[in-house]
Design a protein around this motif. Structure first.
Motif, mmCIF file in Angstrom:
data_model
loop_
_atom_site.group_PDB
_atom_site.id
_atom_site.type_symbol
_atom_site.label_atom_id
_atom_site.label_comp_id
_atom_site.label_asym_id
_atom_site.label_seq_id
_atom_site.Cartn_x
_atom_site.Cartn_y
_atom_site.Cartn_z
ATOM 1 N N LYS A 284 0.824 -1.203 0.000
ATOM 2 C CA LYS A 284 0.000 0.000 0.000
ATOM 3 C C LYS A 284 0.861 1.258 0.000
ATOM 4 C CE LYS A 284 -3.966 1.831 2.579
ATOM 5 N NZ LYS A 284 -4.789 1.634 3.790
ATOM 6 N N ALA A 290 3.215 -5.766 2.593
ATOM 7 C CA ALA A 290 2.651 -6.024 3.918
ATOM 8 C C ALA A 290 1.967 -7.385 3.931
ATOM 9 C CB ALA A 290 1.658 -4.927 4.282
ATOM 10 N N GLN A 291 1.987 -8.016 5.096
ATOM 11 C CA GLN A 291 1.300 -9.282 5.266
ATOM 12 C C GLN A 291 -0.007 -9.024 5.997
ATOM 13 O OE1 GLN A 291 2.342 -12.190 3.965
ATOM 14 N NE2 GLN A 291 4.048 -11.051 3.066
ATOM 15 N N TYR A 292 -1.123 -9.237 5.305
ATOM 16 C CA TYR A 292 -2.434 -9.005 5.876
ATOM 17 C C TYR A 292 -3.118 -10.336 6.177
ATOM 18 C CZ TYR A 292 -1.802 -4.286 3.979
ATOM 19 O OH TYR A 292 -1.316 -3.041 3.680
ATOM 20 N N GLU A 293 -4.073 -10.289 7.080
ATOM 21 C CA GLU A 293 -4.940 -11.438 7.303
ATOM 22 C C GLU A 293 -6.273 -11.171 6.623
ATOM 23 O OE1 GLU A 293 -5.407 -13.199 11.095
ATOM 24 O OE2 GLU A 293 -3.273 -13.061 11.599
ATOM 25 N N GLU A 321 -7.573 -2.733 4.501
ATOM 26 C CA GLU A 321 -6.427 -2.388 3.659
ATOM 27 C C GLU A 321 -6.653 -2.734 2.201
ATOM 28 O OE1 GLU A 321 -4.010 -0.766 4.938
ATOM 29 O OE2 GLU A 321 -4.386 -1.058 7.077
ATOM 30 N N VAL A 340 -6.911 -7.131 6.319
ATOM 31 C CA VAL A 340 -6.666 -6.206 7.424
ATOM 32 C C VAL A 340 -5.341 -6.539 8.102
ATOM 33 C CG1 VAL A 340 -9.144 -5.881 7.833
ATOM 34 C CG2 VAL A 340 -7.909 -7.663 9.076
ATOM 35 N N GLU A 341 -4.865 -5.614 8.926
ATOM 36 C CA GLU A 341 -3.664 -5.870 9.730
ATOM 37 C C GLU A 341 -3.916 -7.083 10.626
ATOM 38 O OE1 GLU A 341 -0.787 -4.468 9.674
ATOM 39 O OE2 GLU A 341 -1.107 -2.637 8.489
ATOM 40 N N PRO A 342 -2.909 -7.948 10.816
ATOM 41 C CA PRO A 342 -3.118 -9.165 11.608
ATOM 42 C C PRO A 342 -3.735 -8.910 12.980
ATOM 43 C CG PRO A 342 -1.015 -9.275 10.479
ATOM 44 C CD PRO A 342 -1.551 -7.896 10.222
ATOM 45 N N ARG A 343 -3.300 -7.833 13.646
ATOM 46 C CA ARG A 343 -3.819 -7.573 14.997
ATOM 47 C C ARG A 343 -5.285 -7.152 14.981
ATOM 48 N NH1 ARG A 343 -0.404 -3.345 13.727
ATOM 49 N NH2 ARG A 343 -1.357 -1.265 13.628
#
Length: 362
Positions: A284, A290-293, A321, A340-343
């Protein structure tokens, strides 16, 4: 920059004109097809009346084969203080201008890395270039004022300037733009004579691979004709990989266990190399990948459903994202994949379940 001329009111030219006009620049539109210029003007891209005197910047947005002619004519007429083109090939037009004895100090080749499968002024949007790389290819002969006007153009279009050598640019776009177009078209061509029962099984994977195969063939013949050598070099490498992959697949059919092992290793090798290459694609806003879930949500085909999902994600304080929609064949339903971000994945999952959404386990 207060005034500009856009020569060529297709997708790229009209989009640039819309961006400039929207930021207060007086834009004059020109096209070999007057109807196209009038259409662009009707969209708010400027006026198709010619300027009364030299403008600050002339933007040549014609096919690569006609760039040198259009630039030589504009420079010869003293149409502007500075000249840029936005064609997808950079080395050839500049060399052609130099071979004609044209003074190129007022010219800089540029290429916005943006586009669509659709072409023409009606496909244009003022935000087409926003956040996208816009390559500039200055040389030692380029006047500083010309470079500054080109940088101002990029800023007004809200793109990201990238300075490159012209021939390095042509090799780069052969890899990241021109070859993917051909490969996408080749895969899509396999579907033309395929059995209907096979076509009905098309899922998101084949849609992703063949999306750009919908592009205008005439436009791409012109683009590829201007950059054939670098594209052929990349395709030659792909052809070598294909030959090795075919050999590996044949090995998997063998009755000999060692042949099958070699075949499996060959397939794994090309897939792992693909993983490594894909990991290098910028994420992005051009940041590191980036690694997204993924949170996958079943959705019915009713107005407002997608907006409701995003609204619920917003209530959970989660930024989506990226998004992918996979339609179910023959059903008024589909699957929305929210990256989305993993967290944030657990938070979003809980929120959507609480609000009644059906989620697919990943």
């Amino acid at each position: 920059m207060r005034t500009a001329v856009v020569i060529g009111t297709g997708l790229i030219g009209t989009s640039a004109a819309l961006a400039l006009a929207g930021r207060g620049v007086t834009v004059h539109l020109s096209d070999h097809d007057p109807a196209a210029a009038r259409t662009a003007a009707s969209l708010g891209a400027g006026t198709y009346e010619p300027p009364e005197g030299p403008v600050d910047l002339a933007i040549v947005a014609v096919p690569p084969a006609h760039v040198a002619d259009a630039l030589a004519d504009a420079i010869g007429r003293g149409l502007a203080r500075a000249y840029v083109d936005v064609a997808s090939v950079k080395g050839g037009p500049r060399r052609e201008l130099e071979s004609r004895g044209v003074d190129v100090s007022s010219y800089i080749g540029t290429h916005p890395m943006a586009g669509k499968e659709r072409s023409g002024p009606l496909a244009a949007t003022a935000d087409l270039f926003e956040g996208r790389p816009w390559v500039l290819t200055p040389t030692r002969e380029t006047d500083h004022e010309v470079l500054n006007l080109a940088l101002e153009l990029v800023a007004l279009c809200r793109a990201v300037p990238v300075v490159m050598d012209a021939d390095a640019h042509d090799r780069a776009v052969a890899l990241v733009s021109h070859t993917p177009q051909l490969v996408s078209s080749m895969v899509a061509a396999r579907l033309e004579e395929a059995e209907e029962s096979a076509v009905r099984l098309c899922g998101q994977g084949i849609r992703d691979v063949t999306r750009i195969a919908a592009s205008d063939p005439r436009m791409w013949v012109e683009i590829l004709s201007a950059n054939p050598g670098p594209v052929a070099d990349v395709l030659a490498g792909i052809a070598a990989d294909l030959e090795e992959t075919v050999h590996a697949l044949r090995g998997l059919q063998s009755a000999d266990a060692s042949d099958r092992r070699r075949g499996a290793k060959g397939i794994e090798d090309v897939l792992r190399r693909g993983n490594a290459g894909r990991d290098r694609v910028p994420g992005k806003h051009g940041a590191a990948p980036a690694q997204y879930e993924t949170v996958a949500v079943f959705i019915s085909d009713r107005p407002g459903e997608l907006a409701r999902i995003f609204a619920d994600a917003g209530r959970a304080g989660v930024n989506v994202e990226d998004v992918r929609i996979e339609h179910a064949t023959g059903q008024q339903a589909g699957l929305v994949q929210l990256m989305v971000e993993p967290r944030a994945a657990a938070v979003l999952t809980a929120e959507l379940r609480e609000r009644g959404w059906a989620l697919r386990q990943q």
